[in-house]
Design a protein around this motif. Structure first.
Motif, short mmCIF file in Angstrom:
data_model
loop_
_atom_site.label_atom_id
_atom_site.label_comp_id
_atom_site.label_asym_id
_atom_site.label_seq_id
_atom_site.Cartn_x
_atom_site.Cartn_y
_atom_site.Cartn_z
N GLN A 128 0.78 -0.78 -0.06
CA GLN A 128 -0.37 -0.70 0.01
C GLN A 128 1.07 1.43 -0.28
OE1 GLN A 128 -0.26 -2.82 1.88
NE2 GLN A 128 -2.49 -3.62 2.40
N TYR A 183 -2.94 -3.02 -8.54
CA TYR A 183 -3.20 -1.76 -8.59
C TYR A 183 -1.59 -1.52 -9.45
CZ TYR A 183 -2.50 3.37 -9.38
OH TYR A 183 -1.73 4.45 -9.91
N LEU A 184 -0.19 -2.24 -8.49
CA LEU A 184 0.94 -1.71 -9.64
C LEU A 184 0.81 -2.02 -10.79
CD1 LEU A 184 3.13 -2.37 -5.83
CD2 LEU A 184 2.89 -0.05 -7.07
N GLN A 185 0.31 -3.49 -10.96
CA GLN A 185 0.78 -4.51 -12.02
C GLN A 185 0.44 -3.86 -12.95
OE1 GLN A 185 1.28 -8.87 -11.19
NE2 GLN A 185 -0.57 -8.58 -12.80
N ALA A 186 -1.07 -2.73 -13.03
CA ALA A 186 -1.89 -2.14 -13.90
C ALA A 186 -1.32 -1.11 -14.32
CB ALA A 186 -3.15 -1.85 -13.73
N GLN A 187 -0.38 -0.18 -13.53
CA GLN A 187 0.05 0.56 -14.06
C GLN A 187 1.65 0.04 -14.71
OE1 GLN A 187 -0.85 3.93 -13.05
NE2 GLN A 187 -2.94 1.85 -12.32
N GLN A 203 -6.42 -6.22 0.71
CA GLN A 203 -6.14 -4.84 1.01
C GLN A 203 -4.66 -5.28 0.18
OE1 GLN A 203 -6.44 -6.19 3.31
NE2 GLN A 203 -8.55 -4.80 3.95
N VAL A 246 2.39 2.00 -3.31
CA VAL A 246 1.20 2.27 -4.20
C VAL A 246 1.24 3.91 -4.14
CG1 VAL A 246 -1.75 3.08 -4.52
CG2 VAL A 246 -0.82 0.42 -4.51
N ASP A 271 -5.21 -6.43 -3.72
CA ASP A 271 -5.56 -4.94 -4.71
C ASP A 271 -4.28 -3.80 -4.91
OD1 ASP A 271 -8.31 -5.82 -4.65
OD2 ASP A 271 -9.07 -3.96 -2.82
N ALA A 272 -3.24 -3.19 -4.17
CA ALA A 272 -2.41 -2.85 -4.10
C ALA A 272 -1.34 -3.08 -4.88
CB ALA A 272 -1.30 -2.26 -2.65
N LYS A 312 1.10 6.77 -7.05
CA LYS A 312 0.33 8.04 -7.04
C LYS A 312 0.82 9.39 -6.56
CE LYS A 312 -4.23 4.79 -6.15
NZ LYS A 312 -5.03 4.57 -5.18
#
Length: 166
Positions: free
Chosen positions: A89, A134-138, A127, A92, A130-131, A96
């Motif tokens: 987290q 998210y990193l992978q999706a970036q 959690q 992330v 999800d974090a 961001k």
């Protein structure tokens, strides 16, 4: 220019033998920055971590907010840095906040209630997952290795395998 982030690593043991020797040699760093609100507010842990850094490598323990504040400071232009985190987290939050992290290495996330093991040394809760997703999706590489000599295991491969068995 900003700091040269050579390694971003999630390992709840933070600075320990493996990190101090193998990773710092491989990455050629001259500074380790532990990014953790919890650790930054624990004077004893902070002191012990500073003592654990290998010779010739400076170490700092900072809060997530402090890291965002100082990341683009010109004082860091000559620094080759390893960022250490206790959880995804916090990574992330930095991403961001505009800190350029291209790859995240997971060295160890210990098991506790509410977590499930995805490898023999990495456990995640929703959690965490999800974090990491998210990193992978970036477009950030998320790989798991305790030491540099280990084969990289990619998070996406583990999750695909898990998905095919459910």
């Amino acid at each position: 220019m900003g700091m040269d982030i050579r390694l971003a690593r999630i390992d709840d043991r933070l600075i320990h033998g493996q990190v101090a020797t193998a990773w710092s040699k491989l990455t050629g760093i001259n500074r380790i920055i532990v990014v953790s609100d919890e650790v930054a507010n624990d004077q004893l842990r902070k002191f012990l971590l500073k003592e654990a850094a290998p010779p010739g490598i400076k170490s700092n323990v900072v809060t997530v907010a402090k890291m965002l504040e100082v990341a683009h400071n010109t004082l860091f232009n000559t620094q080759k840095v390893m960022l250490l985190f206790t959880n995804p987290q916090d990574v992330v939050t930095l991403v961001k906040g505009g800190i350029p992290i291209r790859s995240v290495n997971i060295g160890g996330m210990s098991f506790s209630m509410g977590k499930r093991m995805i490898t023999n040394f990495v456990s995640v809760n929703d959690q965490d997952l999800d974090a990491l997703l998210y990193l992978q999706a970036q477009g950030i590489e998320v790989e798991i290795r305790k030491v540099p000599a280990d084969r990289k295991i990619y998070l996406k491969d583990i999750l695909e395998k898990e998905g095919s068995h459910s």
